[in-house]
Scaffold this motif. Structure first.
Motif, PDB file in Angstrom:
ATOM      1  N   VAL A 244      56.734 -24.940 -35.896  1.00 43.93           N
ATOM      2  CA  VAL A 244      56.011 -24.626 -37.133  1.00 43.93           C
ATOM      3  C   VAL A 244      56.517 -25.520 -38.250  1.00 43.93           C
ATOM      4  O   VAL A 244      57.728 -25.658 -38.445  1.00 43.93           O
ATOM      5  CB  VAL A 244      56.241 -23.147 -37.516  1.00 43.93           C
ATOM      6  CG1 VAL A 244      55.553 -22.824 -38.831  1.00 43.93           C
ATOM      7  CG2 VAL A 244      55.762 -22.232 -36.406  1.00 43.93           C
ATOM      8  N   HIS A 245      55.591 -26.166 -38.952  1.00 44.50           N
ATOM      9  CA  HIS A 245      55.976 -26.885 -40.172  1.00 44.50           C
ATOM     10  C   HIS A 245      55.925 -25.898 -41.314  1.00 44.50           C
ATOM     11  O   HIS A 245      54.923 -25.215 -41.514  1.00 44.50           O
ATOM     12  CB  HIS A 245      54.993 -28.007 -40.483  1.00 44.50           C
ATOM     13  CG  HIS A 245      55.005 -29.108 -39.465  1.00 44.50           C
ATOM     14  ND1 HIS A 245      56.163 -29.666 -38.993  1.00 44.50           N
ATOM     15  CD2 HIS A 245      53.989 -29.755 -38.842  1.00 44.50           C
ATOM     16  CE1 HIS A 245      55.868 -30.604 -38.130  1.00 44.50           C
ATOM     17  NE2 HIS A 245      54.562 -30.682 -38.007  1.00 44.50           N
ATOM     18  N   THR A 246      56.978 -25.836 -42.080  1.00 43.99           N
ATOM     19  CA  THR A 246      56.972 -24.852 -43.154  1.00 43.99           C
ATOM     20  C   THR A 246      57.849 -25.283 -44.313  1.00 43.99           C
ATOM     21  O   THR A 246      58.793 -26.066 -44.149  1.00 43.99           O
ATOM     22  CB  THR A 246      57.455 -23.477 -42.647  1.00 43.99           C
ATOM     23  OG1 THR A 246      57.488 -22.565 -43.747  1.00 43.99           O
ATOM     24  CG2 THR A 246      58.836 -23.566 -42.027  1.00 43.99           C
ATOM     25  N   GLY A 247      57.502 -24.777 -45.472  1.00 45.12           N
ATOM     26  CA  GLY A 247      58.340 -25.005 -46.639  1.00 45.12           C
ATOM     27  C   GLY A 247      59.370 -23.904 -46.741  1.00 45.12           C
ATOM     28  O   GLY A 247      59.168 -22.785 -46.262  1.00 45.12           O
ATOM     29  N   MET A 248      60.509 -24.226 -47.340  1.00 45.02           N
ATOM     30  CA  MET A 248      61.500 -23.220 -47.690  1.00 45.02           C
ATOM     31  C   MET A 248      61.400 -23.142 -49.212  1.00 45.02           C
ATOM     32  O   MET A 248      61.818 -24.051 -49.911  1.00 45.02           O
ATOM     33  CB  MET A 248      62.889 -23.694 -47.242  1.00 45.02           C
ATOM     34  CG  MET A 248      64.020 -22.751 -47.532  1.00 45.02           C
ATOM     35  SD  MET A 248      65.577 -23.383 -46.821  1.00 45.02           S
ATOM     36  CE  MET A 248      66.203 -24.340 -48.192  1.00 45.02           C
ATOM     37  N   LEU A 249      60.765 -22.085 -49.696  1.00 47.64           N
ATOM     38  CA  LEU A 249      60.353 -22.073 -51.104  1.00 47.64           C
ATOM     39  C   LEU A 249      61.282 -21.211 -51.949  1.00 47.64           C
ATOM     40  O   LEU A 249      61.943 -20.300 -51.454  1.00 47.64           O
ATOM     41  CB  LEU A 249      58.927 -21.537 -51.224  1.00 47.64           C
ATOM     42  CG  LEU A 249      57.885 -22.184 -50.309  1.00 47.64           C
ATOM     43  CD1 LEU A 249      56.508 -21.564 -50.558  1.00 47.64           C
ATOM     44  CD2 LEU A 249      57.830 -23.695 -50.514  1.00 47.64           C
ATOM     45  N   ASN A 250      61.290 -21.508 -53.240  1.00 48.40           N
ATOM     46  CA  ASN A 250      62.024 -20.668 -54.177  1.00 48.40           C
ATOM     47  C   ASN A 250      61.068 -19.628 -54.781  1.00 48.40           C
ATOM     48  O   ASN A 250      59.888 -19.592 -54.422  1.00 48.40           O
ATOM     49  CB  ASN A 250      62.712 -21.511 -55.257  1.00 48.40           C
ATOM     50  CG  ASN A 250      61.730 -22.434 -55.969  1.00 48.40           C
ATOM     51  OD1 ASN A 250      60.559 -22.080 -56.140  1.00 48.40           O
ATOM     52  ND2 ASN A 250      62.198 -23.610 -56.369  1.00 48.40           N
ATOM     53  N   GLU A 251      61.568 -18.822 -55.693  1.00 46.03           N
ATOM     54  CA  GLU A 251      60.758 -17.742 -56.274  1.00 46.03           C
ATOM     55  C   GLU A 251      59.478 -18.268 -56.900  1.00 46.03           C
ATOM     56  O   GLU A 251      58.455 -17.597 -56.920  1.00 46.03           O
ATOM     57  CB  GLU A 251      61.566 -16.979 -57.343  1.00 46.03           C
ATOM     58  CG  GLU A 251      62.599 -16.019 -56.792  1.00 46.03           C
ATOM     59  CD  GLU A 251      63.891 -16.705 -56.383  1.00 46.03           C
ATOM     60  OE1 GLU A 251      63.969 -17.957 -56.453  1.00 46.03           O
ATOM     61  OE2 GLU A 251      64.826 -16.002 -55.965  1.00 46.03           O
ATOM     62  N   LYS A 252      59.547 -19.482 -57.424  1.00 47.29           N
ATOM     63  CA  LYS A 252      58.370 -20.050 -58.092  1.00 47.29           C
ATOM     64  C   LYS A 252      57.440 -20.737 -57.104  1.00 47.29           C
ATOM     65  O   LYS A 252      56.468 -21.376 -57.502  1.00 47.29           O
ATOM     66  CB  LYS A 252      58.817 -21.048 -59.158  1.00 47.29           C
ATOM     67  CG  LYS A 252      59.514 -20.382 -60.326  1.00 47.29           C
ATOM     68  CD  LYS A 252      59.947 -21.450 -61.311  1.00 47.29           C
ATOM     69  CE  LYS A 252      60.768 -20.816 -62.431  1.00 47.29           C
ATOM     70  NZ  LYS A 252      61.766 -21.761 -62.922  1.00 47.29           N
TER      71      LYS A 252
ATOM     72  N   MET B 138      54.144  -9.732 -44.223  1.00 48.48           N
ATOM     73  CA  MET B 138      55.398  -9.341 -44.860  1.00 48.48           C
ATOM     74  C   MET B 138      55.668 -10.247 -46.048  1.00 48.48           C
ATOM     75  O   MET B 138      55.137 -11.339 -46.154  1.00 48.48           O
ATOM     76  CB  MET B 138      56.554  -9.362 -43.872  1.00 48.48           C
ATOM     77  CG  MET B 138      56.905 -10.725 -43.343  1.00 48.48           C
ATOM     78  SD  MET B 138      58.408 -10.665 -42.362  1.00 48.48           S
ATOM     79  CE  MET B 138      59.649 -10.404 -43.618  1.00 48.48           C
ATOM     80  N   GLU B 139      56.495  -9.735 -46.892  1.00 49.07           N
ATOM     81  CA  GLU B 139      56.799 -10.455 -48.122  1.00 49.07           C
ATOM     82  C   GLU B 139      57.640 -11.685 -47.801  1.00 49.07           C
ATOM     83  O   GLU B 139      58.459 -11.673 -46.901  1.00 49.07           O
ATOM     84  CB  GLU B 139      57.571  -9.516 -49.043  1.00 49.07           C
ATOM     85  CG  GLU B 139      57.720 -10.026 -50.442  1.00 49.07           C
ATOM     86  CD  GLU B 139      58.831  -9.260 -51.176  1.00 49.07           C
ATOM     87  OE1 GLU B 139      59.275  -9.757 -52.214  1.00 49.07           O
ATOM     88  OE2 GLU B 139      59.239  -8.199 -50.670  1.00 49.07           O
ATOM     89  N   PHE B 140      57.432 -12.770 -48.539  1.00 46.79           N
ATOM     90  CA  PHE B 140      58.328 -13.919 -48.406  1.00 46.79           C
ATOM     91  C   PHE B 140      58.578 -14.528 -49.776  1.00 46.79           C
ATOM     92  O   PHE B 140      57.831 -14.305 -50.729  1.00 46.79           O
ATOM     93  CB  PHE B 140      57.771 -14.953 -47.429  1.00 46.79           C
ATOM     94  CG  PHE B 140      56.468 -15.581 -47.854  1.00 46.79           C
ATOM     95  CD1 PHE B 140      55.242 -15.040 -47.481  1.00 46.79           C
ATOM     96  CD2 PHE B 140      56.461 -16.736 -48.633  1.00 46.79           C
ATOM     97  CE1 PHE B 140      54.055 -15.634 -47.864  1.00 46.79           C
ATOM     98  CE2 PHE B 140      55.264 -17.328 -49.013  1.00 46.79           C
ATOM     99  CZ  PHE B 140      54.057 -16.764 -48.639  1.00 46.79           C
ATOM    100  N   LEU B 141      59.635 -15.284 -49.824  1.00 42.63           N
ATOM    101  CA  LEU B 141      60.076 -15.883 -51.078  1.00 42.63           C
ATOM    102  C   LEU B 141      58.999 -16.828 -51.619  1.00 42.63           C
ATOM    103  O   LEU B 141      58.527 -17.697 -50.899  1.00 42.63           O
ATOM    104  CB  LEU B 141      61.384 -16.644 -50.834  1.00 42.63           C
ATOM    105  CG  LEU B 141      62.396 -16.696 -51.964  1.00 42.63           C
ATOM    106  CD1 LEU B 141      62.734 -15.296 -52.449  1.00 42.63           C
ATOM    107  CD2 LEU B 141      63.650 -17.399 -51.476  1.00 42.63           C
ATOM    108  N   GLY B 142      58.617 -16.634 -52.857  1.00 47.95           N
ATOM    109  CA  GLY B 142      57.624 -17.509 -53.472  1.00 47.95           C
ATOM    110  C   GLY B 142      56.201 -17.014 -53.322  1.00 47.95           C
ATOM    111  O   GLY B 142      55.277 -17.590 -53.879  1.00 47.95           O
ATOM    112  N   GLN B 143      56.014 -15.948 -52.567  1.00 48.93           N
ATOM    113  CA  GLN B 143      54.668 -15.466 -52.248  1.00 48.93           C
ATOM    114  C   GLN B 143      53.872 -15.138 -53.511  1.00 48.93           C
ATOM    115  O   GLN B 143      52.713 -15.539 -53.670  1.00 48.93           O
ATOM    116  CB  GLN B 143      54.798 -14.215 -51.382  1.00 48.93           C
ATOM    117  CG  GLN B 143      53.483 -13.734 -50.802  1.00 48.93           C
ATOM    118  CD  GLN B 143      53.718 -12.540 -49.880  1.00 48.93           C
ATOM    119  OE1 GLN B 143      54.664 -11.785 -50.076  1.00 48.93           O
ATOM    120  NE2 GLN B 143      52.884 -12.391 -48.884  1.00 48.93           N
ATOM    121  N   GLU B 144      54.534 -14.428 -54.409  1.00 48.13           N
ATOM    122  CA  GLU B 144      53.835 -13.990 -55.614  1.00 48.13           C
ATOM    123  C   GLU B 144      53.326 -15.182 -56.423  1.00 48.13           C
ATOM    124  O   GLU B 144      52.182 -15.226 -56.848  1.00 48.13           O
ATOM    125  CB  GLU B 144      54.812 -13.171 -56.453  1.00 48.13           C
ATOM    126  CG  GLU B 144      54.143 -12.072 -57.236  1.00 48.13           C
ATOM    127  CD  GLU B 144      55.204 -11.126 -57.783  1.00 48.13           C
ATOM    128  OE1 GLU B 144      55.298 -11.030 -59.013  1.00 48.13           O
ATOM    129  OE2 GLU B 144      55.961 -10.539 -56.971  1.00 48.13           O
TER     130      GLU B 144
END
Lengths: 454, 882
Positions: free
Chosen positions: B564-572, B750-756
């Motif tokens: 899977v290619h994916t970002g590791m995101l911050n809250e923003k 499920m919730e993940f970092l940066g989702q909002e």
């Protein structure tokens, strides 16, 4: 014909080489900081050789200059082989056994020497097997002899010199099935070479000398001035003791013919040398080897020529004189050089020029403005002048190059004259030999802090 | 010396300011250094303790207190502003090639300008402007590039002719000049007084300042700062800020758990003169003559001039104590060449009288950028140091960003280029630092052309194949200490010439890389990509999956064997990292990220993974050699070597399987490439590396295999519009802004970092958009090449900057990637960027002041993709790095 300064530099620097003993964070455990070496040919090809290596199985560093005559074959062979002989002579019995066992079972060999070579310093690939076999025979004998005593450096040096000369002589008598090699070993034996070798281990400095190359120690006096201490005796007609020795070794009847025109048998300048079997073998042996040798040898007038008054060979030996010196903090450097340098420069000048080069700008009094009124222009002028004073120092990154520049280019005032330098370096090959000899120099710099700590 | 500094420091000012913290010490300035009693004892605890009372420490204190942090203590081992800050030349210069540094300098300038008014402390601020001279055309190009980026930031700046230089500064010899750059708003300050002014303001805001207080070490427990031990007792604290300048390295190493701060000091000389007969005006602009390696400013009617010599003198390698700074010697012989350059530039100064040659140590870093941020090993341990002689220019901005970092958790700008975590322990060797700074200091003045590399401190980390590749003509560059191949010089090429291929124009490796690219497209190439950071994360139960599902935006609950290619995101929603994750088993994952992520990514995950001994993360970077087989025939090579069918039916794209290659078993093969070409990456346990490489090369022969390097890779990825973290992507860029919504599973259950933040962007639109530009009227042979950082213009108005560029051998055009913003024409306010906005504009790219027409595209040319294998990864299968 005029050479520009950069052309002069490219000639002078073509063979320069520097080695710094690896430093770790300023904490240097070797008493040697490093060395600079260089050579300037007069003969084409050059007949001088140089070698430098670190002993890997014992401590210490080996440095040597070799001045060949009647060709470069012998000097080349000695420059490749002598340090191995010395290193092997120094090895403890267990190490020799280990090495022998490794060779026997075809395992990888412990490296004995780490060479520090200029790209132009070559080793003969063809002869390496032959040389190796001779060396192996030597260490096998050492193993059999096992004296059990700790190796004395002086003895090791003398044994190595003599053994190598003996091997050179033997190899030429035995010959080789390979015609190239056969011719090579003969050329090695019939040409000659002097050797001046230094072994530095901590504060123990040994110089083994055979012939008329010279080792000189640069000493800095308390007042900052430089003086020279000889660490070798020239083996030539100027050395009375040497003349006496030769006379002692031969019947009184030969006294008159032994040394003529300052030459051995009127022919040879150095009184000790490697090779030169013409001065070592009996006439019968010489004739036999030459006759059975290849045509090239037979056609060579020089090799066939038997020295006059040749009654009681050998007249020549490769046995060195060894001088031991305990290094002191004021001993800053060692110069090993072939006679090409010493013919043109006095050792006192050599000590001063190298000493000032090595201490360089740092020993010029630093400038401080203090409360004086100095303008930018004045300061610039002053700095330019200071730089000019040491400009030849700045031009050279190598003490040996710097010395050659002075040796070749010095005018009557003892400063480098570019015009003279340019003339000397642009001489055609056939003339160069008339004005100067091959020059080979190694300048070893010592670490006074380490020496002082002993 | 002391007498002179009285003037530099404007002592009167110092005493006049009746400051609370001045009264704590009853001493006089410039008296002896004997210990005096400290009337006020240290507090037992504080929220923030700052170590270092130079420009950095006072700036951090100033900004923290302004942001409302109450409980701050600043400790200085000697006197405030008495170290490098006191000796500093006081030039505030905004002409910086790195954008974030430029922003810091710009902010500093604005801050210093109003500081006197704010604090009442005279700062000596004088807007003089600065002029950077060019003696060569290449230098002028580099100045023009800086001018372009200053202009789009709204900082006045112009390229002027040599004759115009004379109008600004009558003393300059212009005969050898080809042009110059004039920045009218650059300024001069008394750096010590700026620092004192900041301290004054901070003190008013409640910061406690203690001089002659020496920090011995920082205590760290369970990876968190707990307090500071000083020679006057202990202070408990939550945050510690190391602003110890050139002593920062030592201070970092003083505790039980070392904090590695790679910097090293060099001696730096400048000259002070008496006033000219007719004193120089204090408004005369500062002259920077990089080709002469010098700078010249007016100073009390005379001049102050220093420079960056070719043969710097590093010092304090073994670490020393501060007292020795005072004893550093003037070295006129060393300064001689710079004095020569000065008199060549201003011959009229010959008669000017010398006052002093100042020897002032400056600290330098391994990559010429300053060091900022939180320690990867100790939370709450912040660093701001290593200013590479630009401390006064960066001071204000750097202090602001660091204060924001402490208070908000991250600065308001992307400071990754300055982040401490770009380094690992490997850059902390003293020998490395000593050698590297000797290269870095002269580089301050050297011309920096595209793709230059450091020469010192090399061959530290290498692949096991290094010697094999080197023997085949590899030319190397370095990333995070790892040697990577740029390209392979074919036998018979003029090697020497190629090594000197430094130019702003078409480089001479152009055809070499072209043939490597061609081979990737038509046959098969092998690229050693071992430098990538590789982690393995596994757990006894579902902890690994659950944690990763929260930390990564894509859905990782995929069948075993999928990648899977994916970002590791911050809250923003911004990219902290961009990676590929393979699910090795139900409970273990293999993660690949860019080379320079080794420290950052580790720290990010470590700080966020639950503290659970059943969940294990391991850095396995060193365990695997990665070989990338790129090209249509990669399939054939692999299937022959493994006797396994490798076709799309058996081995679909984005798939991972352990298999045998040659004799070697357990090779982790992944059907991913970093370029969009078909191919595989082989993760080989290092002891098999040589074997597998040899097998691949032997077998590949009949398919035309050859080695390739990163330049080919870069050309391939850029023409396919693949963004790369660290170059194009950063913590302020979200997947929505670079067309990677498909890599975000907003509804993964499920919730993940940066989702909002991403939801919001999805609904409201984005404010910048990653766009690909094809240069239209650009002549590859004759015109300047784009690099990165070139301004983008839309309908004549500035909309953003490029982030990377490359020549596309397929399109036979240059391709630039960059971000397009939408600034309101009247207010400058940022508006939502729509697809229409991108598509309906006429674009130009500004390369060193010359504009080239460009065609904007939001999607790559589909014709460039030879194969499509899995529907959901059609476009921008975007995971790549260089």
């Amino acid at each position: 014909f005029y050479l520009t300064p950069s052309q002069v530099n490219s000639i002078l620097k073509a063979n320069e080489y520097s080695f710094k003993v690896p430093e770790f964070d300023g904490k240097n455990v070797s008493s040697v900081l490093g060395f600079d070496s260089n050579q300037l040919p007069a003969n084409a090809p050059i007949e001088d050789r140089r070698s430098a290596a670190t002993c890997l199985q014992t401590r210490g560093m080996l440095l040597g200059v070799f001045d060949g005559h009647a060709g470069c074959a012998c000097a080349q062979a000695v420059s490749e082989r002598l340090f191995y002989y010395i290193a092997v002579s120094l090895l403890p019995h267990e190490t020799l056994l280990e090495i022998e066992n490794a060779v026997e079972s075809g395992r990888a060999l412990l490296p004995i020497l780490q060479w520090h070579k200029h790209p132009n310093d070559y080793f003969s690939k063809e002869a390496s097997k032959l040389y190796f076999n001779s060396l192996r025979t030597y260490w096998q004998e050492l193993i059999d002899l096992n004296s059990g005593e700790t190796t004395d450096v002086r003895e090791a040096l003398i044994n190595a010199f003599k053994r190598l000369d003996n091997d050179i002589s033997l190899e030429a008598q035995v010959g080789d099935a390979n015609s190239f090699l056969n011719y090579l070993v003969l050329r090695v034996a019939f040409s000659g070479a002097t050797a001046c070798v230094a072994h530095v281990d901590g504060i123990d400095l040994h110089v083994a000398n055979t012939g008329d190359s010279r080792a000189m120690l640069g000493v800095q006096e308390e007042d900052g001035s430089w003086s020279a201490v000889n660490l070798s005796y020239d083996h030539n007609a100027q050395n009375e003791r040497e003349v006496e020795r030769v006379k002692m070794e031969h019947p009184k009847s030969e006294e008159k013919s032994l040394v003529k025109q300052d030459r051995l048998l009127g022919l040879l300048m150095p009184f000790r040398a490697f090779g030169d079997v013409k001065f070592k073998w009996s006439i019968e042996l010489q004739k036999r080897v030459i006759e059975s040798g290849p045509d090239q040898l037979n056609d060579n007038e020089y090799t066939k020529f038997i020295p006059p008054n040749y009654y009681t060979p050998p007249y020549l030996t490769a046995e060195p004189e060894v001088i031991h010196h305990r290094l002191r903090p004021q001993d800053k450097f060692l110069v090993l050089a072939t006679d090409g340098l010493w013919e043109t420069m006095h050792r006192q000048d050599v000590a001063r020029i190298v000493g000032e080069y090595l201490t360089g700008v740092h020993h010029q009094q630093p400038i401080a403005v203090g409360g004086y009124k100095v303008t930018l222009g004045q300061m610039h002028g002053l700095l330019t002048e200071r730089r000019a004073r040491i400009s030849s120092v700045f031009e050279d990154q190598n003490a040996a190059t710097h010395l050659i520049r002075h040796a070749v280019g010095n005018n009557e005032f003892g400063t480098v004259d570019h015009e003279r330098l340019s003339k000397m370096l642009s001489l055609p090959e056939e003339l160069a030999r008339m004005y100067r000899d091959d020059i080979t120099i190694i300048v070893v710099q010592f670490n006074s802090h380490v020496i002082g700590a002993y | 010396a002391a007498r002179m500094f009285l003037r530099l420091l404007s002592d009167i000012q110092w005493r006049a300011a009746h400051l609370k913290w001045r009264r704590m010490t009853s001493s006089q300035r410039n008296t002896s250094t004997t210990a005096e009693p400290h009337p006020v004892s240290l507090p037992a605890q504080a929220q923030v303790v700052i170590c270092g009372g130079g420009i950095m420490g006072t700036s951090v204190a100033y900004h923290l207190s302004k942001m409302g942090v109450k409980d701050i203590v600043l400790l200085e081992q000697g006197r405030l502003a008495a170290g490098t800050t006191r000796f500093c030349a006081g030039i505030v210069s905004t002409a910086r090639p790195v954008s974030i540094e430029l922003k810091m300098a710009h902010y500093s300038n604005k801050l210093y300008q109003q500081l006197e008014q704010e604090t009442g402390v005279q700062t000596g601020y004088m807007k003089t402007g600065s002029i950077s001279l060019a003696q060569t055309q290449d230098r002028l190009i580099s100045l023009k590039r800086i001018a372009s980026s200053l202009n789009v930031m709204g900082i006045p700046c112009e390229i002027i002719s040599p004759k115009e230089v004379l109008q600004f500064h009558p003393l300059i010899n212009i005969h050898d000049l080809v042009g110059a750059m004039y920045v009218p708003e650059d300024a001069l300050v008394s750096s010590a007084n700026v620092s004192l002014a900041l301290a004054t303001a901070a003190s008013r805001n409640g910061v406690q300042i203690h001089e002659r207080t020496c920090v011995s070490h920082v205590t760290i427990q369970k990876g968190r700062v707990t307090g500071v031990e000083t020679d006057r007792g202990r202070i408990q604290c939550e945050f510690f800020v190391n602003c110890a300048g050139q002593w920062a390295y030592e201070l970092g190493h003083s505790g039980e758990e070392p904090v590695h701060i790679p910097l090293h000091a060099c001696e730096h000389f400048y000259l002070l003169t008496h006033p000219l007969k007719e004193p120089l005006s204090s408004s005369l602009p500062t002259i920077v003559d990089p080709d002469g390696r010098i700078y010249i400013r007016n100073w009390q009617g005379g001049i102050l001039s220093g420079g960056f010599e070719k043969n710097p003198k590093p010092l304090f390698t073994e670490g020393r104590n501060q007292l020795e700074i005072q004893n550093l010697q003037e070295d006129w012989d060393h300064f001689g060449p710079l004095l020569g350059a000065l008199l060549r530039r201003m011959p009229g100064l010959e008669a000017l009288q010398i006052m002093q040659l100042v020897n002032c140590p400056e600290s330098f870093t391994p990559d010429m950028r300053c060091i900022m941020g939180e320690s990867p090993t100790a939370r709450g341990y912040f660093v701001l140091a290593g200013m590479n002689s630009a401390g006064i220019s960066y001071g204000g901005g750097a202090g602001k960003y660091l204060a924001e970092w402490i208070v908000n958790g991250y600065p308001s700008e992307n400071v990754w280029p300055l982040d401490l975590k770009r380094f690992g322990t490997l850059q902390s060797s003293r020998t490395f630092l000593r050698h590297r700074v000797m290269e870095v200091m002269p580089l301050m003045c050297d011309l920096k052309v595209p793709r230059w590399d450091f020469q010192t401190g090399r061959q530290l980390r290498t692949s096991p194949l290094y010697d094999r590749l080197d023997a085949q003509g590899a030319r190397w560059m370095e990333k995070h200490g790892f040697e990577r191949v740029k390209y392979f010089v074919p036998p018979g090429s003029d090697l020497l010439d190629l090594d000197h291929s430094k130019t702003f124009y078409k480089p001479d490796w152009f055809d070499i890389v072209g043939s490597e690219v061609k081979c990737c497209k038509e046959a098969v190439c092998v690229i050693d990509m071992s430098s990538f950071t590789k982690f393995e994360i596994s757990s006894t139960g579902d902890q690994a999956l659950e944690s990763l599902q929260y930390l990564f935006s894509n859905d990782l609950d995929v069948p075993v064997g999928h990648v899977v290619h994916t970002g590791m995101l911050n809250e923003k929603g911004g990219y902290e990292n961009d990676c590929s994750i393979a699910r090795l088993s139900k409970r273990s994952f293999f993660m690949i990220s860019p080379t320079d992520q080794q420290v950052h990514c580790w720290t990010w995950l470590k700080n966020r993974l639950p503290d659970d001994s059943n969940l294990v993360m391991e850095d396995v970077t060193w365990k695997y050699t990665a070989l990338n087989l790129i090209g249509p025939r990669a399939v054939d090579v692999l299937s022959e070597l493994s006797y396994a069918p490798m076709t799309a039916e058996h081995f679909p794209s984005l798939f991972c399987k352990e298999m045998s290659v040659g004799y070697a078993n357990g090779i982790r093969v992944m059907s991913i490439t970093h370029t969009g070409e078909p191919g595989f990456v082989l993760y080989i346990p290092i002891e098999y590396a040589l074997h597998v490489y040899n097998e691949v090369m032997n077998m590949g022969q009949k398919y035309g295999i050859r080695n390739a390097g990163y330049y080919a890779l870069r050309s391939l990825r850029i023409e396919k519009f693949f963004a790369f973290w660290g170059q194009d992507l950063d913590a302020f860029t979200t997947p929505m802004e670079c067309g990677r919504e498909f890599q975000v599973k907003l509804d993964k259950g499920m919730e993940f970092l940066g989702q909002e933040a991403l939801w919001e962007q999805k609904q409201n639109g984005v404010y910048k958009r990653f766009t690909m530009f094809i240069l239209e009227d650009h002549d590859t042979d004759m015109d300047l090449w784009p690099w990165w950082g070139e301004p983008i213009f839309r309908n004549g108005r500035y909309v953003g900057k490029t982030t990377s560029s490359a020549y596309s051998y397929t399109l036979e055009r240059h391709v630039c990637l960059g971000f397009v913003h939408h600034f309101d024409e009247k207010t400058g306010e940022e508006l939502v960027v729509t697809t229409d906005f991108i598509n309906q504009g006429e674009y130009e790219i500004d390369i060193a002041g010359q504009r080239f027409q460009a065609k904007a595209k939001l999607y790559p040319f589909s014709s460039l993709f030879t194969q499509r294998r899995r529907k959901d990864e059609v476009e921008l299968s975007g995971y790549q790095r260089e």
